[in-house]
Design a protein around this motif. Sequence first.
Motif, PDB file in Angstrom:
ATOM      1  N   LEU A  60      -4.019 -45.986   9.430  1.00 23.79           N
ATOM      2  CA  LEU A  60      -4.644 -45.858  10.803  1.00 23.79           C
ATOM      3  C   LEU A  60      -5.193 -47.019  11.397  1.00 23.79           C
ATOM      4  N   ALA A  61      -5.764 -47.720  10.536  1.00 26.69           N
ATOM      5  CA  ALA A  61      -6.436 -48.796  11.038  1.00 26.69           C
ATOM      6  C   ALA A  61      -5.477 -50.219  10.894  1.00 26.69           C
ATOM      7  N   GLU A  62      -4.524 -50.085  10.166  1.00 20.70           N
ATOM      8  CA  GLU A  62      -3.595 -51.109  10.582  1.00 20.70           C
ATOM      9  C   GLU A  62      -2.650 -50.813  11.667  1.00 20.70           C
ATOM     10  N   GLU A  63      -2.394 -49.501  11.867  1.00 23.66           N
ATOM     11  CA  GLU A  63      -1.641 -49.353  13.218  1.00 23.66           C
ATOM     12  C   GLU A  63      -2.264 -49.535  14.313  1.00 23.66           C
ATOM     13  N   LEU A  64      -3.734 -49.450  14.461  1.00 24.56           N
ATOM     14  CA  LEU A  64      -4.587 -49.702  15.524  1.00 24.56           C
ATOM     15  C   LEU A  64      -4.646 -51.341  15.730  1.00 24.56           C
ATOM     16  N   MET A  65      -4.673 -52.026  14.635  1.00 21.77           N
ATOM     17  CA  MET A  65      -4.788 -53.534  14.694  1.00 21.77           C
ATOM     18  C   MET A  65      -3.301 -54.137  15.130  1.00 21.77           C
ATOM     19  N   ASP A  66      -2.333 -53.369  14.769  1.00 24.67           N
ATOM     20  CA  ASP A  66      -1.168 -53.983  15.061  1.00 24.67           C
ATOM     21  C   ASP A  66      -0.843 -53.744  16.453  1.00 24.67           C
ATOM     22  N   VAL A  67      -1.219 -52.612  17.072  1.00 25.49           N
ATOM     23  CA  VAL A  67      -0.998 -52.433  18.422  1.00 25.49           C
ATOM     24  C   VAL A  67      -1.663 -53.155  19.307  1.00 25.49           C
ATOM     25  N   GLY A 122       4.341 -48.858  27.280  1.00 23.61           N
ATOM     26  CA  GLY A 122       4.555 -48.438  25.740  1.00 23.61           C
ATOM     27  C   GLY A 122       3.526 -48.630  24.779  1.00 23.61           C
ATOM     28  N   LEU A 123       3.070 -49.879  24.795  1.00 22.81           N
ATOM     29  CA  LEU A 123       2.076 -50.341  23.746  1.00 22.81           C
ATOM     30  C   LEU A 123       0.563 -49.735  24.152  1.00 22.81           C
ATOM     31  N   SER A 124       0.536 -49.529  25.438  1.00 23.34           N
ATOM     32  CA  SER A 124      -0.929 -48.948  25.714  1.00 23.34           C
ATOM     33  C   SER A 124      -0.790 -47.420  25.509  1.00 23.34           C
ATOM     34  N   ARG A 125       0.360 -46.916  25.578  1.00 22.22           N
ATOM     35  CA  ARG A 125       0.479 -45.448  24.970  1.00 22.22           C
ATOM     36  C   ARG A 125       0.089 -45.323  23.470  1.00 22.22           C
ATOM     37  N   ARG A 126       0.706 -46.317  22.843  1.00 27.13           N
ATOM     38  CA  ARG A 126       0.689 -46.216  21.385  1.00 27.13           C
ATOM     39  C   ARG A 126      -0.962 -46.442  21.165  1.00 27.13           C
ATOM     40  N   TYR A 127      -1.546 -47.521  21.996  1.00 26.36           N
ATOM     41  CA  TYR A 127      -2.783 -47.880  21.711  1.00 26.36           C
ATOM     42  C   TYR A 127      -4.026 -46.506  21.806  1.00 26.36           C
ATOM     43  N   MET A 128      -3.687 -45.968  22.949  1.00 30.76           N
ATOM     44  CA  MET A 128      -4.320 -44.628  22.937  1.00 30.76           C
ATOM     45  C   MET A 128      -4.445 -43.588  22.145  1.00 30.76           C
ATOM     46  N   ILE A 129      -3.027 -43.356  21.664  1.00 33.20           N
ATOM     47  CA  ILE A 129      -2.870 -42.363  20.527  1.00 33.20           C
ATOM     48  C   ILE A 129      -3.569 -42.605  19.248  1.00 33.20           C
ATOM     49  N   ALA A 130      -3.594 -44.136  18.960  1.00 30.79           N
ATOM     50  CA  ALA A 130      -4.164 -44.630  17.627  1.00 30.79           C
ATOM     51  C   ALA A 130      -5.518 -44.712  17.824  1.00 30.79           C
ATOM     52  N   LEU A 131      -6.196 -44.716  19.040  1.00 36.58           N
ATOM     53  CA  LEU A 131      -7.657 -44.979  19.263  1.00 36.58           C
ATOM     54  C   LEU A 131      -8.095 -43.312  19.138  1.00 36.58           C
ATOM     55  N   GLU A 132      -7.223 -42.653  19.760  1.00 34.66           N
ATOM     56  CA  GLU A 132      -7.869 -40.965  19.566  1.00 34.66           C
ATOM     57  C   GLU A 132      -7.667 -40.745  18.192  1.00 34.66           C
ATOM     58  N   ASN A 133      -6.886 -41.020  17.422  1.00 38.41           N
ATOM     59  CA  ASN A 133      -6.881 -40.644  16.005  1.00 38.41           C
ATOM     60  C   ASN A 133      -7.882 -41.230  15.265  1.00 38.41           C
ATOM     61  N   LEU A 134      -8.374 -42.474  15.478  1.00 33.20           N
ATOM     62  CA  LEU A 134      -9.529 -43.331  15.024  1.00 33.20           C
ATOM     63  C   LEU A 134     -10.883 -42.477  15.147  1.00 33.20           C
ATOM     64  N   ARG A 135     -10.726 -41.950  16.699  1.00 33.05           N
ATOM     65  CA  ARG A 135     -12.116 -40.963  16.772  1.00 33.05           C
ATOM     66  C   ARG A 135     -12.142 -39.801  16.164  1.00 33.05           C
ATOM     67  N   THR A 136     -11.102 -39.223  15.778  1.00 30.63           N
ATOM     68  CA  THR A 136     -11.410 -37.954  15.240  1.00 30.63           C
ATOM     69  C   THR A 136     -11.471 -38.330  13.549  1.00 30.63           C
ATOM     70  N   ALA A 168     -14.448 -54.278  10.772  1.00 32.84           N
ATOM     71  CA  ALA A 168     -13.161 -55.185  10.961  1.00 32.84           C
ATOM     72  C   ALA A 168     -12.503 -54.714  12.294  1.00 32.84           C
ATOM     73  N   LEU A 169     -12.336 -53.441  12.474  1.00 29.00           N
ATOM     74  CA  LEU A 169     -11.783 -52.820  13.600  1.00 29.00           C
ATOM     75  C   LEU A 169     -12.629 -53.000  14.891  1.00 29.00           C
ATOM     76  N   ARG A 170     -13.772 -53.037  14.713  1.00 24.28           N
ATOM     77  CA  ARG A 170     -14.773 -53.016  15.721  1.00 24.28           C
ATOM     78  C   ARG A 170     -14.939 -54.541  16.297  1.00 24.28           C
ATOM     79  N   ARG A 171     -14.666 -55.643  15.254  1.00 29.35           N
ATOM     80  CA  ARG A 171     -14.708 -56.993  15.672  1.00 29.35           C
ATOM     81  C   ARG A 171     -13.347 -57.438  16.539  1.00 29.35           C
ATOM     82  N   HIS A 172     -12.235 -56.640  15.870  1.00 27.66           N
ATOM     83  CA  HIS A 172     -10.978 -57.003  16.489  1.00 27.66           C
ATOM     84  C   HIS A 172     -10.836 -56.212  17.890  1.00 27.66           C
ATOM     85  N   HIS A 173     -11.531 -55.201  17.921  1.00 26.28           N
ATOM     86  CA  HIS A 173     -11.501 -54.490  19.324  1.00 26.28           C
ATOM     87  C   HIS A 173     -12.482 -55.343  20.469  1.00 26.28           C
ATOM     88  N   ASP A 174     -13.624 -56.019  19.907  1.00 28.24           N
ATOM     89  CA  ASP A 174     -14.367 -56.688  20.910  1.00 28.24           C
ATOM     90  C   ASP A 174     -13.673 -57.952  21.330  1.00 28.24           C
TER      91      ASP A 174
END
Length: 167
Positions: free
Chosen positions: A30-37, A69-83, A98-104
Motif C-alpha cells: 500500500l505504501a509503495e502504491e501511494l508513493m508510486d502514484v 486518472g492518477l488523481s483518482r488512484r491517489y484518492m483511493i490509495a489515500l483512503e486505503n492508507l487512512r483505514t 517516509a510516506l509523510r515526508r514524501h506527501h509533504d
Amino acid sequence: MNQRPQPRPAPAPIAAPKAVISTPVEARRLAEELMDVMSALLGIIERETELVRAGKVREAMMLAEEKSGLSRRYMIALENLRTGQNYLAQVSPELLTALRRHHDTFRAMLQINLTVLATAHAVSEGIVRGVNAEIQRRNIPNTYTAAGQRATPGPRHITPLAVSRSL
C-alpha cells in the motif's frame, strides 16, 4: 434539421474496495502504491506547470485525462492508507514517516502548480476584461447633457463580448 449533440452522462465514480491491511507485506504494498502514484502525479503536475509557464496552455490541457486518472488512484490509495494507518504505525512506523515526508514534498509541489494556474487564470481574465473595456469604450458615444455632464450610455450601446472557452 439541426441536431444538437446529446450530452453524455457523467461517468460513474470508480468505487475501489477498501484494502484491509493485515500483514506487513500488504502495508508495504500500500505504501509503495501511494508513493508510486504520488511520484507519477508529481511528474504530470511538474510538466503541466512548465507548459503553463511557457504559455502552452493547449498542451497542458492534454494532460488532464492522465492527471485525472492518477488523481483518482491517489484518492483511493489515500483512503486505503487512512483505514490502515493504525496498523501501519504499529508494524512499520519508519514507512509511515517516509510516506509523510514524501506527501509533504508532494503538497509543496502541488501548491506551486496551483499558484501557476491561478496566475495564468488571473492574467487571462485581465486580458479579456481589458479587451471588453476597450470594445465598450469604442461603442459608447461621447455625448453630454444640457448641464455639461457626460451622458450615461443606455443599454443599447453596450455590446456584450462573447468568448469561446475552447482552445
